[in-house]
Design an enzyme around this catalytic site. Structure first.
Site, short mmCIF file in Angstrom:
data_model
loop_
_atom_site.label_atom_id
_atom_site.label_comp_id
_atom_site.label_asym_id
_atom_site.label_seq_id
_atom_site.Cartn_x
_atom_site.Cartn_y
_atom_site.Cartn_z
N GLY A 46 19.22 0.29 -23.12
CA GLY A 46 19.38 1.35 -21.81
C GLY A 46 18.96 2.89 -21.88
N GLN A 51 19.47 11.05 -19.63
CA GLN A 51 19.46 11.51 -21.00
C GLN A 51 18.05 12.17 -21.85
OE1 GLN A 51 21.00 6.49 -20.99
NE2 GLN A 51 22.02 7.92 -23.07
N CYS A 89 26.44 4.79 -27.33
CA CYS A 89 25.62 5.77 -26.40
C CYS A 89 24.62 6.45 -27.21
CB CYS A 89 26.60 6.51 -25.47
SG CYS A 89 24.88 7.70 -24.55
N LEU A 90 22.92 6.45 -26.88
CA LEU A 90 22.23 7.14 -27.62
C LEU A 90 22.67 8.41 -27.23
CD1 LEU A 90 18.83 4.82 -26.50
CD2 LEU A 90 19.83 5.00 -28.20
N HIS A 131 27.60 1.46 -17.70
CA HIS A 131 27.37 2.17 -18.64
C HIS A 131 26.40 3.31 -18.50
CE1 HIS A 131 26.69 4.26 -22.57
NE2 HIS A 131 25.81 4.56 -22.42
N GLU A 132 25.11 2.59 -17.22
CA GLU A 132 23.90 3.42 -17.60
C GLU A 132 23.84 4.16 -16.00
OE1 GLU A 132 21.59 4.26 -19.48
OE2 GLU A 132 22.13 2.58 -20.65
N HIS A 135 26.01 7.66 -16.07
CA HIS A 135 25.32 8.64 -16.36
C HIS A 135 24.82 8.91 -15.44
CE1 HIS A 135 24.79 9.17 -20.54
NE2 HIS A 135 24.34 6.98 -21.27
#
Length: 169
Positions: A46, A51, A89-90, A131-132, A135
């Site tokens: 995701g 991000q 997480c990226l 999660h997204e 963000h």
């Protein structure tokens, strides 16, 4: 399409509440394509527009055995149950943590063509959606940990295992 650098915490764009997309035009289509390419290049499941430094309410998700999703202005309208999950997480590379996520969620938003849609999701897809959407609200998974003791350093190989648990979102 282009692979775009992923912003890493504590980059301030990751803590901003993103702006709603008013018009779904070619710039949004290009953004979605770039996000998908960037997510795949980073081996994530995701990615949210903040991000990559774009404070807009756009997310993309590609969890195993599910259709790839692009959502504009997504909102969670229903949550059910709780489950403890490992999450990475990226934008927080090299770490994973244990936290609570919903067993299922219902999300509304617009697809890449601007059409209103609803998605009912369970398990990994529900986790990725939560999660997204966090963000685009300026929330990192670190904020959801019961304690920083629930955070652990991981080797890059651990986040690339094929099973769902522990994937970087």
């Amino acid at each position: 399409m282009a692979v775009v650098p992923i912003r890493i915490a504590p980059d301030p764009v990751l803590r901003q509440r993103s702006k709603r997309v008013r018009i779904v035009d070619t710039s949004i289509h290009t953004l979605i394509k770039d996000m998908i390419e960037t997510m795949h290049d980073a081996l994530g499941v995701g990615l949210a527009a903040p991000q990559i430094g774009i404070p807009l309410r756009v997310i993309v998700i590609a969890v195993p055995e599910e259709e790839e999703i692009a959502l504009i202005n997504p909102e969670i309208v229903r949550r059910r149950g709780e489950r403890r999950v490992d999450e990475g997480c990226l934008s927080v590379p090299g770490y994973m943590g244990q936290l609570e996520r919903s067993e299922s969620v219902t999300v509304k938003g617009r697809d890449r063509n601007g059409k209103e849609i609803r998605i009912k999701a369970v398990e990994m897809l529900a986790q990725a959606l939560e999660h997204e959407i966090d963000h685009i609200n300026g929330v990192l998974y670190l904020d959801r940990l019961d304690s920083m003791d629930d955070l652990r350093k991981v080797e890059p190989k651990e986040t690339e295992e094929p099973e769902d648990a522990g994937k970087e979102l």
